[in-house]
Design a protein around this motif. Structure first.
Motif: not given
Length: 324
Positions: A254-282
């Motif tokens: 779970l600790a590694l999962a948190d790191e992965m989620g944060a790292a993907v979000q930090a990429l900042g890949i724009a996703h205007a149609d997401s309901d959870v963030a303005p960028c790509l998330t997992i």
């Protein structure tokens, strides 16, 4: 013995030899098995300078070292008390985790029948004692080179063409092996199922080329978070990835999962149609267990997939986990 070719541009310069250490990223690992310490010492002197050498004086010890140290090649005596070399070779070739290990018999037996029996059991070579150090080195180098090249080709078969991480076929085989190992050793095994949130919407808005590029970047970022060589990331299908984590309990996964989620979000890949963030998330589902009873790899996959569903139904951009 130098592996360097003649200076570049010199008359008759030979091609640069296949560099084993460069391909492996480390010194080649050899396991020498003989019940006579003097014989082990003789071979150790031949290879110690540029190989990592492990030693065993019995068949049982050799099998354990094969599993623990994962040597690249085995130099094996035939005549040993208890379990002879033939039986060691048979068990290695019957074990899916060890079957690709090249076995070279080094023995005082030099008759055709003994050699034929060894080769029929899966050995790649047969060296008679007393041996020439130069000949043994040359043969070992040849078989190590063949193994490394075969491993590289086999690796290509198991790589996903889009993302560059392992594919579903390799995931299935590796999960089965790690499950067997965890059962044998009584260790914990964790599995992550990872899904890119609202990826269909991403493709619909930005196009499939952007979608492919996004998957490649996500895959590279997920892989970069792995801490150990034994950890495995693969593309499970579509926008879903799977990660096998040997010797890992649920809190660590779970600790590694948190790191992965944060790292993907930090990429900042724009996703205007997401309901959870303005960028790509997992979203990530995690299941861990120490294999017991009738539980098998498929149950671990189902459990991780159920946790992924919980993470997605709970709002996405999060992880959910369970210990079986």
């Amino acid at each position: 013995m130098s592996w360097l070719s003649p200076a570049s541009g010199s008359p008759g310069a030979a091609p640069e030899p296949f560099n084993l250490q460069q391909q492996l990223g480390r010194r080649p690992r050899l396991l020498i098995v003989d019940d006579q310490p003097a014989n082990i010492q003789a071979l150790y002197q031949v290879f110690a300078q540029d190989h990592q050498v492990f030693m065993a004086t019995s068949g049982a010890q050799a099998l354990q070292l094969c599993r623990d140290k994962q040597p690249d090649l085995l130099l094996l005596d035939i005549q040993m008390p208890g379990m002879d070399g033939y039986e060691v070779c048979r068990q290695i070739k019957a074990d899916p985790e060890l079957a690709a290990l090249p076995v070279v018999f080094v023995t005082a037996h030099s008759d055709a029948e003994a050699e034929t029996r060894g080769l029929d059991m899966g050995a790649v070579d047969f060296i008679s004692k007393p041996f020439s150090p130069a000949v043994v080195r040359a043969r070992v180098r040849a078989h190590l080179t063949l193994k490394v090249q075969s491993d590289l080709l086999r690796e290509l078969v198991f790589v996903d063409g889009l993302t560059g991480v392992y594919n579903r076929r390799h995931f299935d085989e590796r999960l089965a092996r790690e499950f067997q190992r965890a059962r044998r050793q009584g260790s914990s095994l964790a599995l992550m199922m990872i899904d890119v949130d609202y990826f269909k919407r991403f493709n619909d808005r930005y196009g499939h080329l952007a979608g492919d590029d996004g998957l490649r970047r996500v895959a590279a970022t997920l892989k970069a978070q792995l801490k150990r060589p034994a950890d495995l990331l693969s593309r499970f299908g579509g926008e879903e990835f799977a990660c096998v984590l040997p010797d890992t309990e649920l809190p660590g996964a779970l600790a590694l999962a948190d790191e992965m989620g944060a790292a993907v979000q930090a990429l900042g890949i724009a996703h205007a149609d997401s309901d959870v963030a303005p960028c790509l998330t997992i979203s990530i589902g995690v299941a861990a267990l120490r294999p017991h009873g009738t539980l098998g790899p498929s149950e671990l996959v189902v459990a991780a997939d159920e946790q992924l569903y919980l993470a997605k139904s709970g709002g996405r951009r999060r992880a959910s986990g369970i210990t079986l």
